[in-house]
Design an enzyme around this catalytic site. Structure first.
Site, short mmCIF file in Angstrom:
data_model
loop_
_atom_site.label_atom_id
_atom_site.label_comp_id
_atom_site.label_asym_id
_atom_site.label_seq_id
_atom_site.Cartn_x
_atom_site.Cartn_y
_atom_site.Cartn_z
NE ARG A 187 34.29 -38.80 21.81
CZ ARG A 187 33.45 -38.20 20.78
NH1 ARG A 187 33.83 -37.01 20.15
NH2 ARG A 187 32.11 -38.67 20.59
CG HIS A 235 35.10 -40.36 28.45
ND1 HIS A 235 35.37 -39.88 27.31
CD2 HIS A 235 33.65 -40.91 28.36
CE1 HIS A 235 34.20 -40.05 26.59
NE2 HIS A 235 33.45 -40.87 27.12
#
Length: 390
Positions: free
Chosen positions: A236, A335
């Site tokens: 992430r 993302h």
């Protein structure tokens, strides 16, 4: 390597990343101007909350361990400080911070949602309302007020999740008889499958960063590391910017990643990512030496501002600029590369359980979204190629 990949994985709250979580809560001007008119949060016992004791660690996160006691909010609070509901919100936030080790972003989101809910209850049911007196119909009405403010179903669902979690805690410790928030149905959310670049598109973008003729990157070797770790390791954005030099385990060819709640997992460090990091480290050290600075952070911002650590917002801007200039969609963000990582692994034959471990998903159901994405792509291929599909 197999021992390293045994993950202390975490629940993937992907939808919250990179957002302020509650767009209908305005940032307080007094906070920006030096917290005029704000008072520290007090626990139910009257002592400063643990949330207000560690302000330095929260700087730059947007989380505020303060309650606005001015104007309308002060009028709604009982004389002498917080209402009972306000005190219970503070106690729950302290539990999240100290016992569950929640991230500053989670604390900020829950504080905003719960303060908003308590304020609505004070306005509509009175500032002295006890938690046991709150009914599910009131929570449903509050949810309706969020729609009236123009919130999307996703934002309303996140707000309801925060209230449900709080009521679950209240029920556990006897403040209410049951979790009445669980009686309120979650808004049905449309299923949006993320658009993921193809393997060829990703290779074109990543391979082109850092070359002699590369004019898209402000710091080519660093930006190459950003793409290699986001796409090559599937981590992430916040996990990327939180990496330190010591987290790279060269001997084991792995990286130690710290997720939400400080839960840790190891992800493999591929040859391309390792080579990109080595190329970057020499330039990184040269910049630090020239500025007479030191930093534990792996990724540095261009001008070594503040602690020198690169921020998540900067990563988002870098990824978007480079991706768009190389022909990808304008909605690409960090993302997207994580989704591409999982989707491409699945397309190349990796099993779902291994992908779950690599991505750090606590639940396999979260990882199963990638099977839906791949199934959708297979449907398109079938419709285009099979003679009986038309």
């Amino acid at each position: 390597m197999s021992a390293l990949l045994k993950s202390n994985s975490i629940d993937d709250a992907d939808a919250q990343k990179g957002t302020d979580f509650s767009p209908y809560i305005e940032l307080r001007e007094t906070e920006r101007a030096g917290r005029d008119g704000l008072q520290p949060i007090l626990s139910p016992e009257g002592y400063p909350s643990p949330l207000s004791e560690d302000l330095e660690s929260q700087k730059g996160t947007g989380f505020s361990p303060y309650i606005d006691t001015s104007d309308e909010n002060r009028a709604l609070a009982p004389e002498g400080g917080q209402s009972t509901l306000g005190q219970l919100v503070t106690a729950y936030l302290s539990v999240l911070a100290n016992e569950r080790n929640s991230s500053p972003h989670t604390l900020r989101a829950y504080e905003r949602e719960l303060r908003s809910f308590v304020l609505w209850i004070a306005k509509n049911a009175g500032p002295d309302t006890a938690p046991a007196a709150i009914e599910h119909t009131q929570i449903r009405a509050w949810l309706g007020s969020l729609y009236d403010r123009g919130l999307s179903k996703a934002s309303a669902a996140r707000a309801l999740a925060a209230v449900r979690s709080w009521f679950r805690w209240l029920a556990r410790f006897g403040h209410v008889n049951q979790n009445v928030a669980s009686l309120v149905a979650t808004p049905k959310l449309p299923k949006h499958l993320p658009r993921v670049p193809s393997i060829e598109q990703m290779n074109m973008v990543v391979d082109g960063i850092g070359g002699k003729d590369d004019e898209t990157a402000t710091w080519p070797t660093r930006d190459a590391v950003i793409f290699e770790l986001l796409y090559g390791c599937g981590i992430r954005n916040a996990e990327l910017t939180g990496l330190n030099l010591a987290d790279i385990h060269w001997a084991n060819e792995a990286i130690l990643v710290r997720g939400k709640g400080q839960k840790q997992r190891y992800v493999p460090l591929g040859d391309a990512a390792a080579q990109a990091i080595r190329s970057y480290l020499a330039e990184r050290q040269a910049r630090l030496t020239a500025a007479q600075r030191n930093s534990d952070a792996l990724l540095l911002n261009l001008h070594l501002r503040g602690t020198g650590r690169l921020s998540t917002r900067s990563v988002a801007r870098i990824v978007k600029r480079i991706a768009v200039q190389r022909g990808l969609s304008s909605d690409v963000h960090p993302h997207t590369l994580r989704h591409a990582f999982g989707t491409h692994l699945l397309e190349e034959g990796a099993d779902l359980r291994s992908i779950q471990e690599l991505l750090g998903h606590e639940r396999l159901s979260t990882t199963q979204r990638y099977t839906q994405l791949t199934a959708a792509q297979l449907t398109v291929v079938y419709d285009k190629t099979h003679p009986r599909a038309k």
